[in-house]
Design a protein around this motif. Structure first.
Motif, PDB file in Angstrom:
ATOM      1  N   SER A  81    -107.304  94.234 -29.982  1.00 45.17           N
ATOM      2  CA  SER A  81    -107.119  92.760 -30.057  1.00 45.17           C
ATOM      3  C   SER A  81    -105.992  92.344 -31.025  1.00 45.17           C
ATOM      4  O   SER A  81    -105.051  91.515 -30.489  1.00 45.17           O
ATOM      5  N   LEU A  82    -105.506  93.054 -31.854  1.00 44.74           N
ATOM      6  CA  LEU A  82    -104.313  92.729 -32.881  1.00 44.74           C
ATOM      7  C   LEU A  82    -103.237  92.986 -32.026  1.00 44.74           C
ATOM      8  O   LEU A  82    -102.222  92.061 -31.890  1.00 44.74           O
ATOM      9  N   TYR A  83    -103.006  94.377 -31.290  1.00 49.09           N
ATOM     10  CA  TYR A  83    -102.008  94.689 -30.365  1.00 49.09           C
ATOM     11  C   TYR A  83    -101.843  93.641 -29.446  1.00 49.09           C
ATOM     12  O   TYR A  83    -100.620  93.257 -28.866  1.00 49.09           O
ATOM     13  N   GLY A  84    -102.999  93.239 -28.719  1.00 49.50           N
ATOM     14  CA  GLY A  84    -102.796  92.179 -27.739  1.00 49.50           C
ATOM     15  C   GLY A  84    -102.406  91.076 -28.226  1.00 49.50           C
ATOM     16  O   GLY A  84    -101.666  90.545 -27.315  1.00 49.50           O
ATOM     17  N   LEU A  85    -102.790  90.344 -28.961  1.00 50.56           N
ATOM     18  CA  LEU A  85    -102.456  88.946 -29.634  1.00 50.56           C
ATOM     19  C   LEU A  85    -100.995  89.105 -29.617  1.00 50.56           C
ATOM     20  O   LEU A  85     -99.891  88.213 -29.201  1.00 50.56           O
ATOM     21  N   ALA A  86    -100.414  90.090 -30.367  1.00 56.54           N
ATOM     22  CA  ALA A  86     -98.933  90.315 -30.636  1.00 56.54           C
ATOM     23  C   ALA A  86     -98.073  90.425 -29.325  1.00 56.54           C
ATOM     24  O   ALA A  86     -97.304  89.754 -29.250  1.00 56.54           O
ATOM     25  N   ALA A  87     -98.509  91.219 -28.383  1.00 57.09           N
ATOM     26  CA  ALA A  87     -97.920  91.326 -27.062  1.00 57.09           C
ATOM     27  C   ALA A  87     -97.954  89.963 -26.270  1.00 57.09           C
ATOM     28  O   ALA A  87     -96.941  89.510 -25.821  1.00 57.09           O
TER      29      ALA A  87
END
Length: 248
Positions: A81-87
């Motif tokens: 989720s964290l990587y997805g939000l940043a992307a």
């Protein structure tokens, strides 16, 4: 427990030949799915890819792939989720800049997203359910897991990304005819169509590398799903906005 007893109790990795067979099965199913989806009926175009993704998931689970190998383990949800939000944040910024700059605005003039309502339905329903989630489940989930067992991380990045690029040949056949910016940039006719297909394959293969990196780093499908949606969904919404502001 003795060293020999521990070795006997530990699960044995699948035989390499089994891993190669799994890869071959997944690739053949994906190739057949692509042909059925794009060269048969409109209904097939809607349902074939989602159904194939679920069938491949069930099949490879029976073949022994674990939830973690498929990118579906709950223990990786937070990181994904964290990587997805940043992307997503990065893509939204890039799309907003691209839609605002006069030199890149014409590339957003895709005919299928000429209305706000059509773009909203596409970005919130059609793109996630028909394209993003099934493709990520098939490529960064099932194909990723089988390739990793057979060839390791390098095989995943190389073969997985190339196959993802080739997957988009059929969907790129009418790319230039439906986008005024691309038609003006590379021309029309057969030559323009071929160039458009090559560009699409290269671009989606490069995107596949990024999606695979996110999957590899986060351990979860949530990250590449978020990035994939933001590229397609935000692009559709931006196209509708550009059409609307251009016509008014």
């Amino acid at each position: 427990m003795s060293e020999q007893a521990r070795a006997a109790a530990a699960p044995h990795p699948p035989h390499k030949m089994h891993a190669y067979i799994d890869v071959a099965v997944v690739v053949v199913v994906l190739a057949g799915t692509n042909l059925v989806a794009h060269f048969t009926t409109a209904w097939a175009n809607i349902v074939t890819v989602p159904v194939a993704a679920v069938v491949l998931l069930a099949l490879m689970r029976r073949r022994g792939l674990g939830w973690s190998e498929l990118g579906l383990s709950p223990r990786h949800w937070r990181r994904g989720s964290l990587y997805g939000l940043a992307a997503v944040a990065l893509v939204l910024a890039v799309v907003a800049i691209g839609a605002a700059l006069p030199v890149t605005r014409p590339f957003f003039l895709a005919d299928r997203y000429a209305t706000i309502s059509g773009a909203l339905i596409a970005s919130m329903i059609v793109i996630p359910l028909q394209t993003v989630i099934p493709e990520e489940l098939a490529f960064r989930g099932v194909l990723h897991g089988t390739l990793h067992r057979a060839y390791g991380a390098r095989g995943v990045f190389a073969a997985g990304s190339l196959l993802f690029g080739l997957w988009h040949i059929a969907s790129s056949l009418g790319l230039t005819s439906g986008n005024r910016g691309l038609t003006g940039f590379i021309g029309g006719g057969v030559t323009g169509q071929v160039i458009g297909i090559l560009l699409a394959v290269v671009a989606t293969a490069a995107a596949g590398v990024v999606f695979t990196w996110l999957r590899h780093r986060s351990g979860s499908l949530l990250a590449p799903i978020a990035l994939h949606w933001s590229v397609n969904g935000a692009g559709a919404l931006a196209a509708a906005v550009v059409w609307h502001t251009t016509l008014t």
